[in-house]
Write an enzyme that holds these catalytic residues in place. Structure first.
Site: not given
Length: 812
Positions: A666, A739, A773
């Site tokens: 991330s 995601d 994610h």
């Protein structure tokens, strides 16, 4: 011959840049066996502190499970087959343990296979409710802790699409739950033929929004959202078995029984829905109903809040955070912004809290005015409540003690919440006669705090007592080296007993029973070491300085049996940058050198077993003192932090600074790409689920309060996409195809990969089907680790060697 040579050159060029169609791979066994290690059970304590639930966790779901039907609507991910969330891990085993005797009890008649979520004790601690997540329907079950027998309490199908599928009433004999409406007809299939275009229009109204995902896109999505989120609110009597619907066929965004159990606060989501914001910003009507479903009071109708300003501390202007006062039978409270919800508006008072007593015939009363933004309330009794306020931009946090009867107040705590060394900890709560969590206030007008005890020597958790009259604190207990031990529950204040979770570098976490003033303890659980092959891993918390004097730390892990005379090792740095408003706070030590080596499926510690020096949690603080914003010098500070950790570890003789890789997930992936674009510190990078072009997140990202139009140069400079032509070190991209994190669309990786490829860089892009994610399926996790291991082995450990054959699909 020239023609053949030309064709061969084209084939080679195509092979270098073409996609690979490969099956899921398994990483080396040193890594795979660690992933497959048994998971330590979850533990939950009953309200009366007499029982522990021991909950065995499920392994990773399969890719087949992850690829089942899923609807992505209004920020939700829905399983259309059972009216529940489409993704989640479950509890697959359940035991009850009596703390006083240490006896464990098997639960009889549990559904098989058990797929439990949302376990919750009744207020009297005699029962446990949970949701059973069958593929075709959700069920509500209750365990009786007298007979240790589990029973399905209703034939109604549970609707858990919006979360909060049930709630106990204070008498422990009634449960309120959301059910799929009866006789529900199937949702009509979506027509292949559209009835017209989708049109959005804005007529001069400011409606900035972050880059939300999984939003509604068309009228059919609206219909599907309404179909799957609509529920009946049903009240079940566990004693007599009766059940009745008290709110039918509505979108119950939230509901909460009053502490006395006679009323229910409901939030009913209604149209118009939005294609720009998720469900938590949809219009909703707040009202109070009784146990027969009759309306007692209409509280407020909140419109679509798509106008919330961009920036830290922003909120909407209508009343929010409606709830029941925990220490009263039926008193509502809520918060309302006094600055229109806009943090850029100058205001002496930002928020006000109001209360409203049943039967709601008198006007609401102002409870407290707050100069900062409201955070939360912890109710206590007639004389004491604590109200917390925060202001993110200057990291200010303030706690007020207020007398709910006289409204007299005083500032109890006023601090910078970035300052870990002076963190007083969290006040300990208890359960009152209504079964609600309230301040645990002793007869001598004192309370307890438990905290991390951060210091230059690392975290040493504590238990404190504070006199509310004088403000004086006394330390009752503190963790002692070489252990990391934290308070998890105060069991009996009169006897001074409390439960802790205790661990060390070599001992996995287990629960213990302690008594204030005594060094003796009793072990409550005997969970086994999940990965004994890492028992002898050496952990050290490094402390060093950045070139500008900011103190930094990193957790260094060295392979079992490693000795410095064996020579420096290849290294792997894993980090996640964080913003600070002061260098002093940025340099504080967080974490413990005595904590157990935990493995997460997405972490870097696996590579200790592959012969690497792993530098985990390497601090990468981005500091902006005073009026300066941290991101104004993001790249310079980032590179300096990375250089510092590599130089210091190399100076210890354990790291080969010419063979170091860097990685992150991330915002850590964003960091990785920037480090490769702006420095030559690392041989290669691994970037998972990141965002690389900040112009695609123009209304702010992470802790950046400014928009692209307010700080275009910052957005450009911080975007590694802007410097794709400078990125020459090999970079591995991994991204979940589904995601749903704000800002990290898969297209971020796709476009950045194409930009690097177009400039002749070395890159690989792995797109994981059905993954979000964070990656969930076992096949995806194993393949991710396989990809990471190949990348590190090829471009870091064996840097400089011929890599053409090593990176062919299917080889290790």
């Amino acid at each position: 011959m020239k023609r053949i040579a030309f064709l061969l050159s084209l084939l080679i060029a195509f092979a270098v840049s073409a996609q690979e169609n490969i099956t899921y791979q398994r990483p080396p066994e040193e890594i795979a066996k660690l992933v497959e290690a048994p998971l330590t059970p979850f533990v939950s304590f009953s309200p009366d502190r007499q029982w522990m639930l021991l909950m065995e966790r499920s392994d990773f779901p399969s890719i087949e499970q992850l690829s089942r039907p899923e609807l992505r609507l209004a920020g939700l991910r829905i399983n259309p087959d059972n009216f529940g969330p489409s993704r989640g891990n479950y509890i697959i085993g359940l035991k009850a343990k009596q703390i006083a005797t240490g006896k464990e009890f098997e639960i009889k008649n549990l559904p098989s296979p058990l797929l439990l979520s949302g376990a919750s004790f009744s207020p009297d601690s005699k029962k446990v409710a949970f949701i059973q997540n069958n593929p075709g329907q959700l069920e509500l079950w209750v365990v009786d802790l007298t007979s240790f027998n589990a029973t399905r309490i209703t034939e109604r199908k549970i609707n858990n699409t919006l979360g909060g599928a049930y709630a106990w009433l204070s008498d422990s004999q009634h449960i309120l739950f959301s059910a799929v409406p009866q006789n529900l007809k199937p949702l009509p299939a979506k027509s292949r033929v559209p009835t017209g275009p989708v049109v959005e229009e804005n007529l001069g109204k400011k409606t900035p929004a972050p880059t939300f995902q999984d939003l509604l896109k068309n009228p059919y999505d609206e219909a599907a959202f309404e179909y799957y989120t609509t529920s009946d609110l049903v009240l079940k009597n566990l004693t007599g078995g009766e059940e009745k619907t008290i709110s039918a066929s509505a979108i119950h965004g939230d509901y909460a029984p009053s502490p006395d159990g006679n009323l229910v606060l409901v939030e009913l989501i209604h149209k118009p829905f939005s294609y720009l914001v998720p469900v938590n910003r949809f219009p909703h009507f707040v009202k109070v109903i009784d146990r027969d479903g009759k309306t007692v009071k209409d509280v407020v109708d909140v419109p679509l809040t798509d106008y919330i300003p961009i920036g830290n501390n922003a909120t909407h202007k209508e009343p929010r955070n409606h709830g029941w006062r925990a220490d009263k039978p039926a008193t509502l409270y809520w918060v309302q912004a006094q600055d229109g919800g806009d943090p850029k508006t100058k205001a002496d008072i930002r928020d006000k809290v109001f209360t409203w007593d049943y039967p709601f015939t008198d006007a609401p009363k102002e409870f407290i005015s707050l100069p900062l933004r409201y955070a939360y309330i912890i109710w206590g009794n007639n004389n004491t409540a604590w109200v917390y306020e925060r202001w993110i931009n200057d990291r200010k946090e303030r706690t007020y003690q207020i007398n709910p009867e006289t409204l007299a107040k005083k500032v109890l705590i006023d601090r910078n919440y970035e300052d870990a060394y002076n963190d007083p900890g969290n006040v300990i709560t208890t359960f009152n006669a209504f079964g609600r969590s309230v301040l645990l206030i002793n007869k001598d007008n004192s309370v307890y705090f438990s905290g991390q005890g951060s210091s230059p020597e690392g975290d040493m958790p504590f238990l404190d007592k504070m006199d509310l009259t004088t403000g004086k604190k006394s330390r009752l207990w503190q963790c002692q080296a070489p252990y990391y031990e934290v308070v998890v529950a105060l069991l009996d204040p009169k006897k001074g007993t409390f439960a802790t979770s205790r661990e060390s570098n070599n001992e996995n976490p287990n629960y213990y029973l302690r008594t204030i003033g005594s060094s003796k303890f009793t072990q409550l659980t005997t969970f086994e070491h999940p990965y004994p092959q890492l028992r002898d891993v050496k952990k050290q918390v490094l402390r060093y300085k950045r070139a500008d004097g900011v103190d930094l730390t990193a957790d260094l892990y060295l392979p079992p049996g490693y000795k410095k005379e064996d020579g420096p090792l290849p290294g792997f740095v894993w980090a996640y940058p964080r913003e600070f408003k002061s260098s002093n706070a940025a340099g504080q030590v967080r974490g413990s050198k005595y904590s157990f080596t935990r493995l997460s499926s997405g972490g870097p510690i696996f590579w200790v077993a592959r012969g690497y020096a792993v530098l985990d949690n390497a601090t990468m603080p981005i500091v902006g003192e005073g009026d300066k914003e941290p991101n104004d010098t993001y790249v310079e500070q980032l590179v300096a932090s990375a250089q510092a950790v590599v130089d210091y570890a190399a100076s210890l003789g354990v790291l080969d600074k010419n063979r170091v890789g860097v990685g992150g997930h991330s915002y850590g992936a964003f960091m990785t790409a920037n480090l490769l674009a702006h420095s030559d510190i690392f041989k290669a990078g691994i970037a998972r689920s990141g965002a690389y072009n900040r112009t695609l997140t123009p209304f702010g990202f992470q802790a950046e309060p400014r928009t692209y139009w307010e700080a275009p140069q910052v957005y450009y400079t911080m975007s590694p996409f802007s410097f794709a032509d400078k990125l020459k070190e090999p970079i591995l991209f991994i991204h979940g195809e589904a995601d749903n994190n704000t800002g990290t669309f898969p297209i971020q990786t796709e476009r950045f990969y194409n930009a690097i490829k177009g400039h002749g860089g070395t890159a690989r892009f792995v797109l994981l089907p059905h993954e979000s994610h964070g990656y969930a399926a076992k096949e995806s996790i194993m393949h991710t680790l396989w990809e990471m291991d190949r990348w590190l082995e090829t471009y870091v450990k064996n840097a400089g060697k011929d890599t053409n054959q090593k990176l062919k699909a299917g080889t290790n």
